[in-house]
Scaffold this motif. Sequence first.
Motif, PDB file in Angstrom:
ATOM      1  N   ALA A 141       0.843  -1.204   0.000  1.00 52.40           N
ATOM      2  CA  ALA A 141       0.000   0.000   0.000  1.00 52.40           C
ATOM      3  C   ALA A 141       0.875   1.250   0.000  1.00 52.40           C
ATOM      4  O   ALA A 141       0.624   2.211  -0.736  1.00 52.40           O
ATOM      5  N   GLN A 142       1.935   1.217   0.806  1.00 54.83           N
ATOM      6  CA  GLN A 142       2.824   2.370   0.907  1.00 54.83           C
ATOM      7  C   GLN A 142       3.580   2.603  -0.405  1.00 54.83           C
ATOM      8  O   GLN A 142       3.775   3.746  -0.823  1.00 54.83           O
ATOM      9  N   ARG A 143       3.984   1.540  -1.083  1.00 52.26           N
ATOM     10  CA  ARG A 143       4.700   1.722  -2.363  1.00 52.26           C
ATOM     11  C   ARG A 143       3.799   2.385  -3.405  1.00 52.26           C
ATOM     12  O   ARG A 143       4.269   3.154  -4.239  1.00 52.26           O
ATOM     13  N   ILE A 144       2.526   2.050  -3.363  1.00 52.80           N
ATOM     14  CA  ILE A 144       1.576   2.708  -4.287  1.00 52.80           C
ATOM     15  C   ILE A 144       1.509   4.204  -3.972  1.00 52.80           C
ATOM     16  O   ILE A 144       1.566   5.054  -4.858  1.00 52.80           O
ATOM     17  N   ALA A 145       1.424   4.521  -2.677  1.00 56.39           N
ATOM     18  CA  ALA A 145       1.355   5.933  -2.269  1.00 56.39           C
ATOM     19  C   ALA A 145       2.633   6.677  -2.644  1.00 56.39           C
ATOM     20  O   ALA A 145       2.597   7.843  -3.056  1.00 56.39           O
ATOM     21  N   PHE A 172      -4.105   8.437  -9.339  1.00 57.79           N
ATOM     22  CA  PHE A 172      -2.881   7.660  -9.531  1.00 57.79           C
ATOM     23  C   PHE A 172      -2.906   6.396  -8.666  1.00 57.79           C
ATOM     24  O   PHE A 172      -2.611   5.292  -9.130  1.00 57.79           O
ATOM     25  N   MET A 173      -3.262   6.555  -7.410  1.00 57.67           N
ATOM     26  CA  MET A 173      -3.240   5.390  -6.499  1.00 57.67           C
ATOM     27  C   MET A 173      -4.251   4.334  -6.936  1.00 57.67           C
ATOM     28  O   MET A 173      -3.947   3.135  -6.963  1.00 57.67           O
ATOM     29  N   LEU A 174      -5.448   4.784  -7.311  1.00 64.57           N
ATOM     30  CA  LEU A 174      -6.476   3.813  -7.709  1.00 64.57           C
ATOM     31  C   LEU A 174      -6.084   3.131  -9.018  1.00 64.57           C
ATOM     32  O   LEU A 174      -6.350   1.950  -9.226  1.00 64.57           O
ATOM     33  N   GLN A 175      -5.423   3.890  -9.901  1.00 61.31           N
ATOM     34  CA  GLN A 175      -5.004   3.311 -11.173  1.00 61.31           C
ATOM     35  C   GLN A 175      -3.842   2.332 -10.999  1.00 61.31           C
ATOM     36  O   GLN A 175      -3.655   1.438 -11.813  1.00 61.31           O
ATOM     37  N   ALA A 217      -2.883   4.804   0.582  1.00 62.78           N
ATOM     38  CA  ALA A 217      -3.581   3.837  -0.265  1.00 62.78           C
ATOM     39  C   ALA A 217      -3.983   2.642   0.597  1.00 62.78           C
ATOM     40  O   ALA A 217      -3.369   2.376   1.621  1.00 62.78           O
ATOM     41  N   MET A 218      -5.020   1.930   0.148  1.00 64.65           N
ATOM     42  CA  MET A 218      -5.366   0.653   0.773  1.00 64.65           C
ATOM     43  C   MET A 218      -5.009  -0.470  -0.173  1.00 64.65           C
ATOM     44  O   MET A 218      -5.228  -0.365  -1.384  1.00 64.65           O
ATOM     45  N   SER A 224      -2.080   2.531   4.239  1.00 63.60           N
ATOM     46  CA  SER A 224      -0.805   3.223   4.437  1.00 63.60           C
ATOM     47  C   SER A 224      -1.128   4.658   4.803  1.00 63.60           C
ATOM     48  O   SER A 224      -2.272   5.101   4.677  1.00 63.60           O
ATOM     49  N   ASP A 225      -0.119   5.381   5.269  1.00 67.21           N
ATOM     50  CA  ASP A 225      -0.328   6.759   5.724  1.00 67.21           C
ATOM     51  C   ASP A 225       0.997   7.497   5.614  1.00 67.21           C
ATOM     52  O   ASP A 225       2.011   7.032   6.153  1.00 67.21           O
ATOM     53  N   MET A 226       1.010   8.592   4.879  1.00 70.69           N
ATOM     54  CA  MET A 226       2.230   9.406   4.804  1.00 70.69           C
ATOM     55  C   MET A 226       1.876  10.877   4.634  1.00 70.69           C
ATOM     56  O   MET A 226       0.809  11.215   4.128  1.00 70.69           O
TER      57      MET A 226
END
Length: 355
Positions: A141-145, A172-175, A217-218, A224-226
């Motif tokens: 999840a974090q790598r996506i974010a 971007f994250m959903l894609q 992102a989930m 994830s959280d940043m």
Amino acid sequence: MSKFERLFNAMPDGIDCALITADVNRRYFTGMKSSAGVILVFKDKAYLIIDFRYIEVARNTVKDAEVIMQEKLFDQINELIEKHGAKTLAIESATLTVAELNMYKERINGAEIVSSSALSDAVTELRIVKDESEIEKIIKAQRIAEAAFEDILNFIKPGVTEREIGLHLDYFMLQHGAEALSFDTIALTGANTSRPHGVPGDTVVENGNFVLMDYGAMYDGYHSDMTRTVCVGNPTEKMEQIYNIVLNSQLAAIDKVKSGVSGAELDKVARDIIADAGYGKEFGHSLGHGVGMEIHEAPNASYLSKHILKENMIVTVEPGIYLPDEFGVRIEDFVVVKDTGCYNMTLAEKSLIIL
Ligand SMILES: [Mn+2]
């Protein structure tokens, strides 16, 4: 040991069965996402009672519990209670509504309802420590974010609005494989950055502004959280100075994370640095929180926190300084607690980025 066995071990003696109804906990125990259904757990067996909409997925994927198609739910619960000879039934006091509790009291017979926090506390105790597969999902999840962060740096420029920045991150994250957003993305610029949880609006990025982004992102049920704060054009000396105080505070707190340290001690490390620099009152929220199947979960890292960090707990480290009508800075990573320190899951750059 299955999660259900561990659940029973974490509950006090005298509880014969547990009724799990919260969506997030049902997903934690079964691995499947659903908006309805109950899990009934006895010492030696667990049942998932779920309706027609989910039955096919449940039968194909749920291994640890016997899957039963929901018909007359309370008759089915009562039958199982009788079959297993259960005398007491624990419910999730932390999430049940008063109306639901009243309904259970009225319609569940044969077992006395234990409305203490025993079950909710036990579930928290299980969920607070992550296993390897959970940590893997959180890292994904974090790598996506983080990919979204790399991408947004090319998008942010004078003239774009907060909403456009937020939407760009979200798209971007959903894609790129996010199941959902972790929470409503925070994207703020200019004076709005002094509002820790401000809502993105039509404010336009101007030269010399900070842009603060707090998002996640989930992936497969995990969050994830940043937070990153970047500058468009050159910052003032004061902006740079505040940024570095927050960064030093954040680095010092991350350095402190390891098994045995309390949430309160961690908060204090970061807070003391900010207070010593003269901005204690401008850091008005706690240092961090746990992240997992929920975006805010145990442990807390606040001055009130009684949580002691343990191996494989996850905690965010997110100090900030907020100067109303001027600007704010927050920098947030999240880390896995280890016996010897921590593993920082956040790889995104955090020295001040000037676009
Ligand atoms: Mn956070």
